[in-house]
Design a protein around this motif. Structure first.
Motif, PDB file in Angstrom:
ATOM      1  N   SER A  75       3.364   5.279  -0.420  1.00  0.00           N
ATOM      2  CA  SER A  75       3.255   4.997   1.009  1.00  0.00           C
ATOM      3  C   SER A  75       4.319   3.993   1.453  1.00  0.00           C
ATOM      4  O   SER A  75       4.960   3.342   0.615  1.00  0.00           O
ATOM      5  CB  SER A  75       1.866   4.428   1.329  1.00  0.00           C
ATOM      6  OG  SER A  75       1.712   3.159   0.729  1.00  0.00           O
ATOM      7  N   VAL A  76       4.488   3.871   2.753  1.00  0.00           N
ATOM      8  CA  VAL A  76       5.453   2.911   3.292  1.00  0.00           C
ATOM      9  C   VAL A  76       5.079   1.503   2.852  1.00  0.00           C
ATOM     10  O   VAL A  76       5.948   0.694   2.473  1.00  0.00           O
ATOM     11  CB  VAL A  76       5.497   3.007   4.829  1.00  0.00           C
ATOM     12  CG1 VAL A  76       6.398   1.911   5.402  1.00  0.00           C
ATOM     13  CG2 VAL A  76       5.988   4.386   5.271  1.00  0.00           C
ATOM     14  N   GLU A  77       3.786   1.183   2.905  1.00  0.00           N
ATOM     15  CA  GLU A  77       3.320  -0.149   2.514  1.00  0.00           C
ATOM     16  C   GLU A  77       3.606  -0.419   1.042  1.00  0.00           C
ATOM     17  O   GLU A  77       4.071  -1.518   0.666  1.00  0.00           O
ATOM     18  CB  GLU A  77       1.818  -0.279   2.772  1.00  0.00           C
ATOM     19  CG  GLU A  77       1.406  -0.258   4.236  1.00  0.00           C
ATOM     20  CD  GLU A  77       1.429   1.143   4.830  1.00  0.00           C
ATOM     21  OE1 GLU A  77       1.510   2.132   4.050  1.00  0.00           O
ATOM     22  OE2 GLU A  77       1.374   1.261   6.072  1.00  0.00           O
ATOM     23  N   GLU A  78       3.349   0.573   0.181  1.00  0.00           N
ATOM     24  CA  GLU A  78       3.621   0.396  -1.242  1.00  0.00           C
ATOM     25  C   GLU A  78       5.114   0.291  -1.515  1.00  0.00           C
ATOM     26  O   GLU A  78       5.542  -0.497  -2.364  1.00  0.00           O
ATOM     27  CB  GLU A  78       3.015   1.565  -2.032  1.00  0.00           C
ATOM     28  CG  GLU A  78       1.500   1.573  -2.076  1.00  0.00           C
ATOM     29  CD  GLU A  78       0.938   2.851  -2.638  1.00  0.00           C
ATOM     30  OE1 GLU A  78      -0.067   2.786  -3.373  1.00  0.00           O
ATOM     31  OE2 GLU A  78       1.505   3.927  -2.350  1.00  0.00           O
ATOM     32  N   SER A  79       5.892   1.056  -0.803  1.00  0.00           N
ATOM     33  CA  SER A  79       7.347   0.990  -0.976  1.00  0.00           C
ATOM     34  C   SER A  79       7.870  -0.390  -0.616  1.00  0.00           C
ATOM     35  O   SER A  79       8.782  -0.910  -1.285  1.00  0.00           O
ATOM     36  CB  SER A  79       8.027   2.049  -0.103  1.00  0.00           C
ATOM     37  OG  SER A  79       7.665   3.349  -0.511  1.00  0.00           O
ATOM     38  N   GLU A  80       7.303  -0.987   0.403  1.00  0.00           N
ATOM     39  CA  GLU A  80       7.723  -2.326   0.802  1.00  0.00           C
ATOM     40  C   GLU A  80       7.237  -3.360  -0.220  1.00  0.00           C
ATOM     41  O   GLU A  80       7.967  -4.298  -0.569  1.00  0.00           O
ATOM     42  CB  GLU A  80       7.166  -2.656   2.182  1.00  0.00           C
ATOM     43  CG  GLU A  80       7.587  -4.016   2.722  1.00  0.00           C
ATOM     44  CD  GLU A  80       9.093  -4.158   2.891  1.00  0.00           C
ATOM     45  OE1 GLU A  80       9.588  -5.307   2.797  1.00  0.00           O
ATOM     46  OE2 GLU A  80       9.783  -3.127   3.093  1.00  0.00           O
ATOM     47  N   GLN A  81       6.007  -3.176  -0.704  1.00  0.00           N
ATOM     48  CA  GLN A  81       5.431  -4.120  -1.659  1.00  0.00           C
ATOM     49  C   GLN A  81       6.232  -4.173  -2.959  1.00  0.00           C
ATOM     50  O   GLN A  81       6.425  -5.252  -3.544  1.00  0.00           O
ATOM     51  CB  GLN A  81       3.983  -3.731  -1.961  1.00  0.00           C
ATOM     52  CG  GLN A  81       3.300  -4.627  -2.983  1.00  0.00           C
ATOM     53  CD  GLN A  81       1.888  -4.144  -3.316  1.00  0.00           C
ATOM     54  OE1 GLN A  81       1.362  -3.224  -2.678  1.00  0.00           O
ATOM     55  NE2 GLN A  81       1.266  -4.765  -4.310  1.00  0.00           N
ATOM     56  N   PHE A  82       6.694  -3.029  -3.422  1.00  0.00           N
ATOM     57  CA  PHE A  82       7.414  -2.953  -4.696  1.00  0.00           C
ATOM     58  C   PHE A  82       8.920  -2.715  -4.484  1.00  0.00           C
ATOM     59  O   PHE A  82       9.585  -2.183  -5.366  1.00  0.00           O
ATOM     60  CB  PHE A  82       6.826  -1.831  -5.556  1.00  0.00           C
ATOM     61  CG  PHE A  82       5.390  -2.028  -5.929  1.00  0.00           C
ATOM     62  CD1 PHE A  82       5.043  -2.881  -6.972  1.00  0.00           C
ATOM     63  CD2 PHE A  82       4.383  -1.380  -5.233  1.00  0.00           C
ATOM     64  CE1 PHE A  82       3.720  -3.063  -7.327  1.00  0.00           C
ATOM     65  CE2 PHE A  82       3.051  -1.562  -5.571  1.00  0.00           C
ATOM     66  CZ  PHE A  82       2.712  -2.413  -6.618  1.00  0.00           C
ATOM     67  N   ARG A  83       9.412  -3.120  -3.343  1.00  0.00           N
ATOM     68  CA  ARG A  83      10.799  -2.799  -2.977  1.00  0.00           C
ATOM     69  C   ARG A  83      11.807  -3.232  -4.036  1.00  0.00           C
ATOM     70  O   ARG A  83      12.668  -2.453  -4.446  1.00  0.00           O
ATOM     71  CB  ARG A  83      11.133  -3.464  -1.636  1.00  0.00           C
ATOM     72  CG  ARG A  83      12.568  -3.218  -1.169  1.00  0.00           C
ATOM     73  CD  ARG A  83      12.820  -3.866   0.175  1.00  0.00           C
ATOM     74  NE  ARG A  83      12.530  -5.318   0.113  1.00  0.00           N
ATOM     75  CZ  ARG A  83      12.587  -6.121   1.172  1.00  0.00           C
ATOM     76  NH1 ARG A  83      12.896  -5.619   2.367  1.00  0.00           N
ATOM     77  NH2 ARG A  83      12.317  -7.415   1.045  1.00  0.00           N
ATOM     78  N   ASP A  84      11.709  -4.455  -4.511  1.00  0.00           N
ATOM     79  CA  ASP A  84      12.707  -4.961  -5.470  1.00  0.00           C
ATOM     80  C   ASP A  84      12.642  -4.197  -6.791  1.00  0.00           C
ATOM     81  O   ASP A  84      13.677  -3.842  -7.367  1.00  0.00           O
ATOM     82  CB  ASP A  84      12.479  -6.458  -5.715  1.00  0.00           C
ATOM     83  CG  ASP A  84      12.774  -7.297  -4.479  1.00  0.00           C
ATOM     84  OD1 ASP A  84      13.499  -6.799  -3.586  1.00  0.00           O
ATOM     85  OD2 ASP A  84      12.270  -8.426  -4.397  1.00  0.00           O
ATOM     86  N   GLN A  85      11.425  -3.946  -7.280  1.00  0.00           N
ATOM     87  CA  GLN A  85      11.288  -3.205  -8.539  1.00  0.00           C
ATOM     88  C   GLN A  85      11.810  -1.776  -8.402  1.00  0.00           C
ATOM     89  O   GLN A  85      12.453  -1.253  -9.312  1.00  0.00           O
ATOM     90  CB  GLN A  85       9.824  -3.175  -8.976  1.00  0.00           C
ATOM     91  CG  GLN A  85       9.239  -4.544  -9.318  1.00  0.00           C
ATOM     92  CD  GLN A  85       8.446  -5.121  -8.156  1.00  0.00           C
ATOM     93  OE1 GLN A  85       8.937  -5.146  -7.015  1.00  0.00           O
ATOM     94  NE2 GLN A  85       7.227  -5.573  -8.447  1.00  0.00           N
ATOM     95  N   LEU A  86      11.536  -1.141  -7.247  1.00  0.00           N
ATOM     96  CA  LEU A  86      11.997   0.228  -7.028  1.00  0.00           C
ATOM     97  C   LEU A  86      13.519   0.298  -6.980  1.00  0.00           C
ATOM     98  O   LEU A  86      14.133   1.203  -7.551  1.00  0.00           O
ATOM     99  CB  LEU A  86      11.392   0.789  -5.741  1.00  0.00           C
ATOM    100  CG  LEU A  86       9.861   0.938  -5.719  1.00  0.00           C
ATOM    101  CD1 LEU A  86       9.394   1.394  -4.331  1.00  0.00           C
ATOM    102  CD2 LEU A  86       9.396   1.926  -6.778  1.00  0.00           C
ATOM    103  N   ARG A  87      14.114  -0.638  -6.305  1.00  0.00           N
ATOM    104  CA  ARG A  87      15.584  -0.650  -6.201  1.00  0.00           C
ATOM    105  C   ARG A  87      16.236  -0.900  -7.545  1.00  0.00           C
ATOM    106  O   ARG A  87      17.384  -0.499  -7.783  1.00  0.00           O
ATOM    107  CB  ARG A  87      16.021  -1.715  -5.199  1.00  0.00           C
ATOM    108  CG  ARG A  87      15.744  -1.329  -3.743  1.00  0.00           C
ATOM    109  CD  ARG A  87      16.205  -2.419  -2.795  1.00  0.00           C
ATOM    110  NE  ARG A  87      16.030  -2.026  -1.394  1.00  0.00           N
ATOM    111  CZ  ARG A  87      16.280  -2.826  -0.348  1.00  0.00           C
ATOM    112  NH1 ARG A  87      16.711  -4.065  -0.574  1.00  0.00           N
ATOM    113  NH2 ARG A  87      16.089  -2.392   0.883  1.00  0.00           N
TER     114      ARG A  87
END
Length: 306
Positions: free
Chosen positions: A159-171
């Motif tokens: 979700s958008v919220e999860e993507s924002e929450q884990f933004r640094d790890q995802l990048r």
């Protein structure tokens, strides 16, 4: 080689995502199937003549043997070889007959190779290699998503919220903007190579690595169904009509290759310029045995659960 002239069917999931469609720019022309791949979740439903039963199995075995050989090649050469194999063994899904033949050959070898752990491992490794290549290289992005939806694969988009929450790890693992959530055990290869983000038993997988999820689900499905079949396979091997053939084709790779001009047309399978010469059969069952793979597979699964 023939089947009954009427009542030919393909699995229902292929009717949904692999049906032929008319080219609107040319109403008289029939286009290729929408999605050129199957999860092989539903057995063939048409009756199959004994001769085609054997030829489809031998042809599929030859394909997988050549896939096994090319898996040791460098990635570029492996890709070129796989592309040629798909064309030679008619796995491009240009028409419904190619769809039917693909599904038929897969299910016959699934029956033949479920009997021992070594046979199951061999089939699983090589069928998965074919499936992976086709998913990654034969399908466009929209076809891959259509395939996932059509086969009801249980995975959620971050979700958008999860993507924002884990933004640094995802990048840190990918620049993709879309990620998928699956159980980490489904993508152990990606976990081992640190290409996913882990959180509470789930793996966040970049969209560019969607194939790892799909291939993992394919391997899991195929492994489970072969284990189910293995427990009750002895009853099928006792069938005089085709049990001996199923047992024999899994024991040894017995195909002989000849050039087409040296082959006996009546006792060979055409493989694009080369032929597999089949063993001679007695006339005892010639032309009058029809095998229903759907019925035999269903019988095996039902027996396993009783």
């Amino acid at each position: 080689v023939s089947t009954q002239s009427t009542g030919k069917q393909i699995p229902s999931n292929m009717q949904r995502v692999g049906q032929r469609r008319t080219d609107r720019s040319n109403p008289g022309k029939t286009a290729a199937p929408a999605v050129r791949l199957s999860m092989y979740s539903v057995p063939p439903t048409d009756n199959v003549a004994l001769e085609e039963f054997e030829s489809a199995a031998i042809e599929r075995q030859q394909l997988l043997k050549e896939v096994e050989d090319c898996r040791t090649l460098a990635p570029d050469e492996q890709g070129r070889r796989m592309s040629k194999l798909l064309h030679r063994f008619r796995l491009n899904y240009r028409d419904q007959e190619e769809v039917r033949r693909d599904v038929l050959g897969h299910f016959i070898l699934r029956l033949a190779y479920c009997r021992t752990e070594d046979l199951r491992k061999w089939l699983l490794a090589n069928e998965s290699a074919v499936f992976k290549y086709r998913f990654e290289h034969e399908l466009h992005d929209n076809e891959r998503l259509a395939f996932v939806r059509a086969n009801n694969m249980s995975m959620d988009q971050l979700s958008v919220e999860e993507s924002e929450q884990f933004r640094d790890q995802l990048r840190a693992v990918s620049h993709d903007t879309v990620f998928w959530k699956v159980g980490f055990e489904e993508v152990l290869d990606l976990v081992g190579s640190r290409q996913v983000v882990l959180h509470k038993g789930e793996a966040f997988v970049p969209n560019s690595l969607l194939s790892s999820i799909v291939v993992g689900k394919f391997r899991s499905m195929l492994s489970k169904t072969m284990l189910q079949m293995q427990k009750v396979m002895p009853s099928l091997e006792s069938e005089e009509q085709y049990g001996t053939f199923l047992k024999g084709i899994g024991q040894t790779y017995f195909c002989l290759l000849y050039t087409s001009d040296a082959a006996d047309e009546e006792d060979s399978v055409d493989l694009g310029g080369r032929r597999i010469i089949k063993k001679k059969k007695s006339n005892k069952y010639e032309g009058n045995i029809l095998i229903n793979i759907d019925r035999e597979t269903t019988t095996l699964i039902q027996a396993y659960h009783t």
